[in-house]
Structures are given as C-alpha cells and as structure tokens.
Motif scaffolding. Structure first.
Motif, PDB file in Angstrom:
ATOM      1  N   ASP A   1      32.031 -16.028  23.903  1.00 32.33           N
ATOM      2  CA  ASP A   1      30.905 -15.895  24.825  1.00 32.33           C
ATOM      3  C   ASP A   1      30.752 -17.152  25.671  1.00 32.33           C
ATOM      4  OD1 ASP A   1      28.523 -14.495  25.861  1.00 32.33           O
ATOM      5  OD2 ASP A   1      27.439 -16.141  24.878  1.00 32.33           O
ATOM      6  N   ARG A   2      30.648 -18.314  25.002  1.00 31.80           N
ATOM      7  CA  ARG A   2      30.510 -19.570  25.735  1.00 31.80           C
ATOM      8  C   ARG A   2      30.751 -20.740  24.786  1.00 31.80           C
ATOM      9  NH1 ARG A   2      25.584 -17.574  24.454  1.00 31.80           N
ATOM     10  NH2 ARG A   2      23.963 -18.971  23.685  1.00 31.80           N
ATOM     11  N   PRO A   3      31.058 -21.909  25.352  1.00 35.04           N
ATOM     12  CA  PRO A   3      31.173 -23.091  24.493  1.00 35.04           C
ATOM     13  C   PRO A   3      29.810 -23.487  23.932  1.00 35.04           C
ATOM     14  CG  PRO A   3      32.160 -23.462  26.659  1.00 35.04           C
ATOM     15  CD  PRO A   3      31.351 -22.217  26.755  1.00 35.04           C
ATOM     16  N   LEU A   4      29.821 -24.093  22.780  1.00 32.82           N
ATOM     17  CA  LEU A   4      28.612 -24.654  22.181  1.00 32.82           C
ATOM     18  C   LEU A   4      28.554 -26.120  22.598  1.00 32.82           C
ATOM     19  CD1 LEU A   4      26.194 -24.353  20.230  1.00 32.82           C
ATOM     20  CD2 LEU A   4      27.777 -24.876  18.354  1.00 32.82           C
ATOM     21  N   ILE A   5      27.546 -26.475  23.387  1.00 33.88           N
ATOM     22  CA  ILE A   5      27.461 -27.819  23.976  1.00 33.88           C
ATOM     23  C   ILE A   5      26.273 -28.574  23.388  1.00 33.88           C
ATOM     24  CG2 ILE A   5      27.226 -29.130  26.123  1.00 33.88           C
ATOM     25  CD1 ILE A   5      29.839 -27.539  25.922  1.00 33.88           C
ATOM     26  N   ASP A   6      26.517 -29.798  22.960  1.00 31.29           N
ATOM     27  CA  ASP A   6      25.438 -30.670  22.508  1.00 31.29           C
ATOM     28  C   ASP A   6      24.713 -31.216  23.731  1.00 31.29           C
ATOM     29  OD1 ASP A   6      24.034 -32.395  20.493  1.00 31.29           O
ATOM     30  OD2 ASP A   6      24.983 -33.959  21.722  1.00 31.29           O
TER      31      ASP A   6
END
Length: 460
Positions: free
Chosen positions: A198-203
C-alpha cells in the motif's frame, strides 16, 4: 528498533523486499541469504510459480514467462557483469538446469540495422573471451548453416551475429528454483492480498522508511525496504518521470509432438525488424489433460504504454503515469489487433509452416524503461532506508542470477562510484550517450482496440 537518518546494516538487520517473487526481488533475496543476512521478508501479491494454486498466476511480468533470451551484453552494468551472469547460468546449482545453450542468431536486413549489429559484433569480438564464440553471418547460406529450420523463411537481405554460447532460460522454472532455495534459507514470505503493497511506513520525526504498510492495514517493520516492483514501480512510488512502463506482446503456437520433435533444439532467432522465437517447450498445464508443446514468439516494436491518472506515494496530487493492466487480474485480455498482425508476420517470416495456425494464447508482458536503459538502483533521496531496485528496461531477466548481487552491493555501500552514478536518482537526465531504446514513441493502449475484454479499466 532504532530510528534515525541512518542505521548500521548488519546480518541481523530486518530487510523487506517488495515484489520479492520477481526477477530482481528474488535475486536480491538470494544474494542477501548467501552473504549471511538472516531476517528477510518477501512481500508480493503473487507467489513463486509453484504457488499457482494458492496465490493465482503471475502472467504479466518478465519473470512469469516460459522462456527468455540468455546471452552476453555490451551495455552498462549488464555488460560488465556478463561473465559473472553466464558463469552462474552454466554452473550455479540454482540456475544451471534452466539454461539451454542452443545458440542465438541476431539478424537484420535493413542497412542501418545491419551496421548497428556489425558495430556490436566488433565490440564483442574485441573481448578475448567472447570473441571465440561469435561469427558474422553475411548471407542466407551462412545463416542456414546454423539455423537450417529457416530454410523456408523469408530471409532476403539477412545478415547478423551467430553466438554459439547463448540460448534461452526457462523463466518460470528458474525463478521457482530461486524460491525453493530461499525457503531453504528460511526467508519469510507474505503472498496474496496480505502481501500487497500500500505505502511505505515513514517515521515522521526523521522521514526514515521503517517498513511497509500492506493493503490489509498491517505494518511490517524493517531496517531496509527494497522496492523491486518492476513495471508497477512508477504507480507505487513517485519516480519523478524516471521510469516509463511499457508492454510488449507475446503469442503461443501449439505444436504436435511430431512437429515439436522436428523443431527441438533450434537456436533462438532474433530479428530486430521482425521479432524472435524459441524452440518448443513441453508445458505441463495446471489442469489435467491440457499439457502441450508450445513455441513462444514475440514481435519487435517500440512497445505500448497505458497512461492513467494516479497518485503514487510521494506525489502531492494525481499525475499521469503509465500503469500496467495485469493479465493475471484480467486473463481474458489479449493484444491489440495491430499487434496480432505483427505477430502473424513473425510466423510468416520465421515459421511459415505454421502461418495458417491460430495462436492458442496472446498477451502483454510489462517492464519499465529508464531513458538510458540503465537500472534505477538507489536509496530514495527523501526517505532514508527506502531503496529502489527497478528500471529493468526489458533486459533484467538475463541477469536473474547476478542482478541481486548489485542491489546488495548498493545496500552494503560496496558499489563503485561509477555504478552509483549510473544507477542514481536522475530526473531529467535523459540519454546523452544514446544507450536507451530510441526510435519512435510508443503508442498508448487507451487509443487501441481489440485487447481489453473485461469491464474493469482500473490499474491493477
């Protein structure tokens, strides 16, 4: 998990490969395992070919095919790693049973194309190792000495390169072999809808990529994320126009057992003005009683795009991107009528015995091109920890054994400065050295009829 602009890469680092059952993704996983990495996860909607009954068939990307041309290259990184690649095809236990060294004829009839082939021949002949396997064929008689099955073909004006040490690779089978090896290493695999990106997990505090969110909402954490998503890459991550996804068309002719016996072990024949074909393969079908002998053939042309408005990750608003329409999701799709006519020409020129025979299957195979035909292997400039491993430009399957070593070199910081420059994030750089496909612009599938036979026009 440590969060920051950079985190040290160790053999215990968690690495996720999105598109991990494809050519570059599976190759990357294999080389990571062989270098001692222990925490590797593959995410993909379709699994390896042997997972057909569980996850459905992957039938649109380069690795999901019955055969691909295998031979040396002069171009860029692929040329530099040709010896490594061919050695692995011939000797590596994961790959050697799936490479068939039947020889290859690369031919043309138009003067400008013959001149290009001659230039390629001279370049390869300057290599002490490659030169002994090559011969220039300047007329019909010399061509038929190596390719007697073309005796009834339309070979007017043909000249070209005979390469004794080339042939074809059994694409599905080779990738499946990698999958079996990865399971032996204990690689974690998440396929089906649960593996759909779905999408990258970004901090938010650091903009570092710390994993992936899949379509089911699950968060998969990692120290490094590798996007090996092939033709789907530009629709998933905003690549600033660096990659354009295109498709080429494929057809299958069914042969009787007697016909297959006569054509067995013929060389690969490639003519850049017409197309190419392979020796017949015995294809075991997933449905009992439907095994068959198949000759695969393709035409040669600039490809097709399919531009649609979409919003990949990183884009602030919808943009026009060429997006594949998956044959796996739309199995009744075929090819445009004009493409079917080109495919018929391949048969008429190379296999005239079968010019009246109908195709048993035709479909489109997708890849994504960079302007200069070099890979886009780099860390995303805005999201540390997010790596791109795409831009195959239609040539990556030949490097299935070795492409992953280049990605791992990138992850480990071992890639040379020159290769880093070639692979870099490079919007608008173009192709100053003329190494890309060139030629006329591809047509768009939205402007063509006769190929889409379902009612779902969405990007899949």
């Amino acid at each position: 998990m440590a969060i920051g602009p950079t985190t040290p890469l160790t053999h215990d680092s968690a690495i996720i490969i999105v598109g991990g059952a494809g050519t570059i993704g599976s190759s990357t996983a294999l080389h990571l395992c062989r270098r001692g990495y222990k925490d590797i996860t593959l995410l993909d909607i379709y699994g390896f070919p042997s997972d057909y009954s569980t996850y459905g068939p992957s039938q649109s990307a380069g690795a999901s095919d019955i055969n691909k041309i295998i031979g040396t290259s002069n171009s860029g990184t692929r040329g530099e790693i040709s010896e490594m690649t061919m050695d692995m095809w011939r000797n590596d236990p994961v790959f050697k049973n799936y490479y068939h060294e039947v020889g290859e004829l690369s031919a043309a009839s138009q003067p400008e194309h013959i001149a290009d082939l001659r230039k390629s021949y001279e370049a390869k002949s300057s290599n002490r190792i490659k030169s002994k396997d090559l011969r220039w064929l300047g007329n019909r008689q010399e061509i038929l000495a190596h390719c007697p099955h073309l005796a009834n073909g339309l070979l007017d004006g043909w000249q070209g390169i005979w390469n004794e040490k080339a042939g074809w690779g059994a694409a599905n089978d080779a990738v499946d072999s990698v999958g079996r090896e990865l399971r032996k290493f204990g690689v974690k695999m998440v396929f089906g809808q649960a593996g759909m990106f779905d999408r990258p997990l970004i901090d938010e505090a650091t903009t570092r990529c710390i994993g992936v969110i899949t379509k089911d909402g699950r968060k998969h954490h990692a120290d490094r994320v590798v996007m090996a998503t092939g033709a789907w890459s530009p629709g998933l991550i905003d690549l600033a126009g660096q990659c354009v996804s295109k498709c080429w068309i494929v057809a299958h002719l069914e042969l009787s057992e007697e016909e297959a016996r006569r054509y067995k072990s013929i060389p690969v024949v490639y003519n850049e003005e017409v197309g190419f074909c392979f020796e017949p393969r015995f294809i075991r079908n997933h449905e009992p009683g439907k095994d068959r002998w198949i000759i695969k053939l393709c035409d040669e042309f600039p490809g097709y795009t399919r531009f649609m408005e979409t919003t990949p990750f990183g884009a602030e608003e919808p943009i026009e991107v060429s997006v594949p329409r998956s044959h796996s999701a739309h199995p009744t799709d075929t090819v445009p009528e004009e493409g079917r006519r080109r495919l018929r020409r391949v048969v008429e020129v190379m296999l005239p015995e079968f010019k009246e025979r109908e195709f048993v299957k035709s479909y489109m195979c997708w890849c994504t091109d960079t302007a200069d035909a070099e890979w886009l292997f780099c860390q995303h400039p805005s999201y540390p920890g997010l790596y791109l491993a795409t831009g195959d430009s239609g040539h990556s399957f030949v490097t299935l054994p070795s492409a992953g070593s280049q990605v791992v070199d990138l992850l480990e910081g071992k890639a040379s400065a020159e290769r880093m420059r070639r692979w870099a994030w490079r919007p608008g750089q173009g192709d100053s050295e003329g190494t890309g496909r060139g030629g006329i612009a591809p047509k768009d599938l939205n402007d063509l009829d006769g190929w889409a036979h379902g009612d779902d026009e969405r990007a899949e």
